[in-house]
Write a protein that holds these residues in place. Structure first.
Motif, PDB file in Angstrom:
ATOM      1  N   GLY A   1       0.789  -1.117   0.273  1.00  0.00           N
ATOM      2  CA  GLY A   1       0.027   0.043   0.130  1.00  0.00           C
ATOM      3  C   GLY A   1       1.030   0.956  -0.062  1.00  0.00           C
ATOM      4  N   PHE A   2       0.354   1.920   0.727  1.00  0.00           N
ATOM      5  CA  PHE A   2       1.135   3.756   0.719  1.00  0.00           C
ATOM      6  C   PHE A   2       2.122   3.540   2.032  1.00  0.00           C
ATOM      7  CE2 PHE A   2      -3.161   4.719  -1.081  1.00  0.00           C
ATOM      8  CZ  PHE A   2      -2.851   5.136  -2.210  1.00  0.00           C
ATOM      9  N   ASP A   3       3.134   4.342   1.446  1.00  0.00           N
ATOM     10  CA  ASP A   3       4.263   4.232   2.437  1.00  0.00           C
ATOM     11  C   ASP A   3       3.973   5.741   3.353  1.00  0.00           C
ATOM     12  OD1 ASP A   3       6.170   2.228   1.804  1.00  0.00           O
ATOM     13  OD2 ASP A   3       6.112   3.198   0.069  1.00  0.00           O
ATOM     14  N   LEU A   4       3.325   6.672   2.627  1.00  0.00           N
ATOM     15  CA  LEU A   4       3.158   8.082   3.444  1.00  0.00           C
ATOM     16  C   LEU A   4       1.637   8.122   2.934  1.00  0.00           C
ATOM     17  CD1 LEU A   4       5.225  10.986   3.381  1.00  0.00           C
ATOM     18  CD2 LEU A   4       2.771  11.195   2.789  1.00  0.00           C
ATOM     19  N   VAL A   5       0.781   8.592   4.184  1.00  0.00           N
ATOM     20  CA  VAL A   5      -0.640   9.111   3.901  1.00  0.00           C
ATOM     21  C   VAL A   5      -0.551  10.326   4.754  1.00  0.00           C
ATOM     22  CG1 VAL A   5      -2.984   8.421   4.364  1.00  0.00           C
ATOM     23  CG2 VAL A   5      -1.398   6.790   3.677  1.00  0.00           C
ATOM     24  N   SER A   6      -1.147  11.385   4.115  1.00  0.00           N
ATOM     25  CA  SER A   6      -1.087  12.689   4.770  1.00  0.00           C
ATOM     26  C   SER A   6      -2.504  13.436   4.292  1.00  0.00           C
ATOM     27  CB  SER A   6       0.124  13.449   4.225  1.00  0.00           C
ATOM     28  OG  SER A   6       0.163  14.848   4.779  1.00  0.00           O
TER      29      SER A   6
ATOM     30  N   LEU B   1       1.217  10.049   8.046  1.00  0.00           N
ATOM     31  CA  LEU B   1       1.533   8.700   8.697  1.00  0.00           C
ATOM     32  C   LEU B   1       2.511   8.063   7.712  1.00  0.00           C
ATOM     33  CD1 LEU B   1       0.452   6.455  10.500  1.00  0.00           C
ATOM     34  CD2 LEU B   1      -0.875   5.572   8.451  1.00  0.00           C
ATOM     35  N   LEU B   2       3.555   7.505   8.138  1.00  0.00           N
ATOM     36  CA  LEU B   2       4.724   6.883   7.606  1.00  0.00           C
ATOM     37  C   LEU B   2       5.124   5.663   7.977  1.00  0.00           C
ATOM     38  CD1 LEU B   2       7.292   9.888   8.028  1.00  0.00           C
ATOM     39  CD2 LEU B   2       6.642   9.137   5.771  1.00  0.00           C
ATOM     40  N   ARG B   3       5.181   4.774   7.007  1.00  0.00           N
ATOM     41  CA  ARG B   3       5.498   3.152   7.138  1.00  0.00           C
ATOM     42  C   ARG B   3       6.996   3.111   7.689  1.00  0.00           C
ATOM     43  NH1 ARG B   3       2.851  -0.896   5.207  1.00  0.00           N
ATOM     44  NH2 ARG B   3       1.593   0.465   3.621  1.00  0.00           N
ATOM     45  N   ALA B   4       7.379   2.559   8.810  1.00  0.00           N
ATOM     46  CA  ALA B   4       8.449   2.403   9.384  1.00  0.00           C
ATOM     47  C   ALA B   4       9.691   2.196   8.443  1.00  0.00           C
ATOM     48  CB  ALA B   4       8.576   1.492  10.690  1.00  0.00           C
ATOM     49  N   GLY B   5       9.567   1.069   7.561  1.00  0.00           N
ATOM     50  CA  GLY B   5      10.573   1.020   6.344  1.00  0.00           C
ATOM     51  C   GLY B   5      11.127   2.100   5.648  1.00  0.00           C
ATOM     52  N   ALA B   6       9.840   2.965   5.138  1.00  0.00           N
ATOM     53  CA  ALA B   6      10.244   4.177   4.269  1.00  0.00           C
ATOM     54  C   ALA B   6      11.105   5.020   4.816  1.00  0.00           C
ATOM     55  CB  ALA B   6       8.778   4.607   4.117  1.00  0.00           C
ATOM     56  N   VAL B   7      10.635   5.314   6.367  1.00  0.00           N
ATOM     57  CA  VAL B   7      11.530   6.289   7.114  1.00  0.00           C
ATOM     58  C   VAL B   7      13.078   5.824   6.933  1.00  0.00           C
ATOM     59  CG1 VAL B   7      11.818   7.016   9.575  1.00  0.00           C
ATOM     60  CG2 VAL B   7       9.488   6.617   8.566  1.00  0.00           C
ATOM     61  N   GLU B   8      13.181   4.410   7.283  1.00  0.00           N
ATOM     62  CA  GLU B   8      14.563   4.012   7.145  1.00  0.00           C
ATOM     63  C   GLU B   8      15.340   4.183   5.799  1.00  0.00           C
ATOM     64  OE1 GLU B   8      16.228   3.302   9.889  1.00  0.00           O
ATOM     65  OE2 GLU B   8      14.430   3.444  10.894  1.00  0.00           O
ATOM     66  N   ARG B   9      14.690   4.076   4.719  1.00  0.00           N
ATOM     67  CA  ARG B   9      15.042   4.168   3.326  1.00  0.00           C
ATOM     68  C   ARG B   9      15.338   5.398   2.920  1.00  0.00           C
ATOM     69  NH1 ARG B   9      11.095   0.222   2.459  1.00  0.00           N
ATOM     70  NH2 ARG B   9       9.341   1.829   1.572  1.00  0.00           N
ATOM     71  N   ALA B  10      14.460   6.517   3.424  1.00  0.00           N
ATOM     72  CA  ALA B  10      14.532   7.673   3.039  1.00  0.00           C
ATOM     73  C   ALA B  10      15.536   8.421   4.035  1.00  0.00           C
ATOM     74  CB  ALA B  10      13.014   8.396   3.154  1.00  0.00           C
TER      75      ALA B  10
ATOM     76  N   LEU C   1       9.919  16.099   3.288  1.00  0.00           N
ATOM     77  CA  LEU C   1       9.821  14.672   3.709  1.00  0.00           C
ATOM     78  C   LEU C   1       9.271  13.787   2.527  1.00  0.00           C
ATOM     79  CD1 LEU C   1       8.434  13.853   7.031  1.00  0.00           C
ATOM     80  CD2 LEU C   1       7.458  12.554   4.931  1.00  0.00           C
ATOM     81  N   ALA C   2       8.028  14.374   1.786  1.00  0.00           N
ATOM     82  CA  ALA C   2       7.497  13.614   0.866  1.00  0.00           C
ATOM     83  C   ALA C   2       8.436  13.287  -0.241  1.00  0.00           C
ATOM     84  CB  ALA C   2       6.213  14.457   0.130  1.00  0.00           C
ATOM     85  N   ARG C   3       9.248  14.265  -0.891  1.00  0.00           N
ATOM     86  CA  ARG C   3      10.281  13.962  -1.650  1.00  0.00           C
ATOM     87  C   ARG C   3      11.300  12.970  -1.147  1.00  0.00           C
ATOM     88  NH1 ARG C   3      11.488  20.266  -3.318  1.00  0.00           N
ATOM     89  NH2 ARG C   3       9.671  20.858  -4.617  1.00  0.00           N
ATOM     90  N   ALA C   4      11.671  12.944  -0.203  1.00  0.00           N
ATOM     91  CA  ALA C   4      12.577  12.224   0.294  1.00  0.00           C
ATOM     92  C   ALA C   4      11.981  10.574   0.285  1.00  0.00           C
ATOM     93  CB  ALA C   4      12.978  12.248   1.739  1.00  0.00           C
ATOM     94  N   VAL C   5      10.773  10.359   0.658  1.00  0.00           N
ATOM     95  CA  VAL C   5       9.979   9.212   0.522  1.00  0.00           C
ATOM     96  C   VAL C   5       9.644   8.841  -0.875  1.00  0.00           C
ATOM     97  CG1 VAL C   5       7.673   7.933   0.981  1.00  0.00           C
ATOM     98  CG2 VAL C   5       8.696   9.387   2.755  1.00  0.00           C
ATOM     99  N   ARG C   6       9.404   9.751  -1.735  1.00  0.00           N
ATOM    100  CA  ARG C   6       9.535   9.233  -3.200  1.00  0.00           C
ATOM    101  C   ARG C   6      10.794   8.895  -3.749  1.00  0.00           C
ATOM    102  NH1 ARG C   6       4.625  11.539  -6.307  1.00  0.00           N
ATOM    103  NH2 ARG C   6       3.883   9.690  -5.765  1.00  0.00           N
ATOM    104  N   ARG C   7      11.780   9.536  -3.319  1.00  0.00           N
ATOM    105  CA  ARG C   7      12.972   9.305  -3.695  1.00  0.00           C
ATOM    106  C   ARG C   7      13.291   7.772  -3.472  1.00  0.00           C
ATOM    107  NH1 ARG C   7      14.522  14.692  -2.721  1.00  0.00           N
ATOM    108  NH2 ARG C   7      15.564  13.922  -0.734  1.00  0.00           N
TER     109      ARG C   7
ATOM    110  N   GLY D   1      11.610   5.274  -3.088  1.00  0.00           N
ATOM    111  CA  GLY D   1      10.659   4.299  -3.864  1.00  0.00           C
ATOM    112  C   GLY D   1       9.331   4.106  -3.445  1.00  0.00           C
ATOM    113  N   GLY D   2       8.998   5.127  -2.189  1.00  0.00           N
ATOM    114  CA  GLY D   2       8.013   4.956  -1.712  1.00  0.00           C
ATOM    115  C   GLY D   2       6.647   5.439  -2.375  1.00  0.00           C
ATOM    116  N   ARG D   3       5.453   4.797  -1.873  1.00  0.00           N
ATOM    117  CA  ARG D   3       4.056   5.433  -2.625  1.00  0.00           C
ATOM    118  C   ARG D   3       3.488   6.361  -1.508  1.00  0.00           C
ATOM    119  NH1 ARG D   3      -0.229   1.425  -4.387  1.00  0.00           N
ATOM    120  NH2 ARG D   3      -1.072   3.514  -5.106  1.00  0.00           N
TER     121      ARG D   3
END
Length: 391
Positions: free
Chosen positions: A162-167, A215-224, A240-246, A248-250
């Motif tokens: 699903g989504f790695d970031l929901v805002s 809301l952030l998935r913990a794995g996305a926090v580590e990758r970004a 923050l959103a750009r970092a998550v997208r870079r 590979g997060g949705r």
């Protein structure tokens, strides 16, 4: 045609493109996606950075503590060197209302290169990650949540694919006259810069979030590498959103129905400071971008009523017709946002006036920057802040 007529036609052309070609930014239908409840509710840590928030905390913190969440959840409030007893008040509210467990931590003043909010988030997230939560909810101290807010956010994020970031962009307070004039336009302009539909599209390069509720998935926090990778960003939500997208997060961004800001902005000066403290950072402190923004705002928002009036006064039917049509399209695109904020649609024709205010706020932001005042917020000044650092 006259120069006034050409200006009016140019403005109308831009508005037709904005109406149809800018991701339908004016629509307000991007709401939290509904998903089936998960078979197992994941653990969540809620991190709240707070600096001198004693005025609003009694209206916001109890709503977090009262979350009706079926899984494991706890709240970490980071008292960012407050001088008004924020930390003690948070503990007292927890004792009074009960609910989710609350931990209050004070990290001290930020190290060089860090903004205060991101320094606070760093310590709150480090403390929270010791519990190994599957999700982190970053929410501001002035944000009140309905009891099912956390449940709905986690359900919307979905499973592992699903989504790695929901805002959600919290519904801002609209009570005073100035709030009615300025606040809906603030969200309207934000959506014009970052159309929610484009943010939410698969493979899109547009990335944005609303910092009050992320809301952030913990794995996305580590990758970004959040928040270290964006530690100097003043516009931290977009960064923050750009970092998550870079990484590979949705990501998903939309308007909130049950998440509200309780912070008042009763005076124009309050709203002015809110916008001016970061407007020039959004333009990457570029004089060229500032000049282009001033000219663009003039053509898009000021030209329609001016060319309409000029056309009527001078008997120029092309200028009057094109200027009037551009103003009508502008007002029409603003009406959905006014409806979302439950405001009179008669405010729509006043958008050019509000745009002039934002233009002046942006120029003032640049003046503050070159005077060395930078982004001042609650006693801290970042003389040369970054907008959204690139890799």
């Amino acid at each position: 045609m006259s120069a006034v007529a050409w200006t009016a036609v140019g403005s109308l052309t831009v508005w037709m493109w904005l109406l149809l070609g800018q991701g339908f930014f004016w629509r307000t239908d991007q709401r939290l996606p509904s998903r089936a409840d998960p078979a197992r509710w994941p653990s969540v840590a809620v991190v709240v950075p707070a600096r001198d928030e004693a005025e609003v905390l009694p209206m916001s913190l109890p709503s977090l503590l009262a979350q009706d969440y079926p899984g494991e959840a706890e709240v970490f409030l980071v008292d960012d060197c407050s001088g008004d007893g924020t930390g003690g008040l948070a503990r007292a509210l927890s004792e009074r209302y009960g609910g989710l467990p609350l931990t209050v931590v004070t990290p001290g003043e930020p190290e060089p290169g860090w903004t205060g909010k991101l320094w606070a988030l760093r310590h709150g997230m480090e403390l929270a990650r010791r519990r190994k939560p599957e999700f982190l909810l970053l929410t501001d101290a002035d944000i009140a949540h309905e009891p099912d807010s956390l449940r709905e956010l986690v359900a919307a994020a979905g499973s592992q694919d699903g989504f790695d970031l929901v805002s959600q962009m919290a519904r801002l307070r609209v009570t005073s006259t100035w709030e009615r004039l300025v606040v809906p336009a603030f969200v309207y302009f934000f959506g014009q810069l970052y159309p929610f539909r484009r943010v939410n599209g698969k493979g899109s390069r547009t990335a944005a979030a609303a910092g009050g509720c992320v809301l952030l998935r913990a794995g996305a926090v580590e990758r970004a590498r959040i928040p270290e990778s964006i530690r100097s960003a003043v516009i931290d939500d977009v960064s923050l959103a750009r970092a998550v997208r870079r990484g590979g997060g949705r990501i998903w961004l939309g308007l909130a129905d049950r998440v509200d800001s309780v912070r008042p902005y009763p005076r124009l000066a309050d709203l002015w400071h809110m916008v001016a403290r970061s407007a020039y950072a959004q333009l990457r402190h570029s004089p060229a971008l500032l000049a282009g923004t001033v000219l663009g705002l003039g053509l898009v928002y000021v030209a329609p009523p001016v060319t309409l009036a000029a056309g009527l006064l001078t008997g120029d039917p092309v200028a009057a017709a094109a200027g009037g049509a551009a103003w009508a399209v502008m007002a029409g695109t603003y009406m959905p946002m006014l409806g979302y904020y439950r405001q009179s649609l008669w405010l729509a024709p006043l958008l050019p006036f509000t745009a002039v205010l934002y233009l002046l706020m942006t120029v003032d932001s640049a003046v503050r920057h070159y005077r060395g005042l930078g982004a001042a917020w609650k006693g801290r000044t970042y003389a040369r802040p970054e907008a959204a650092p690139e890799p």
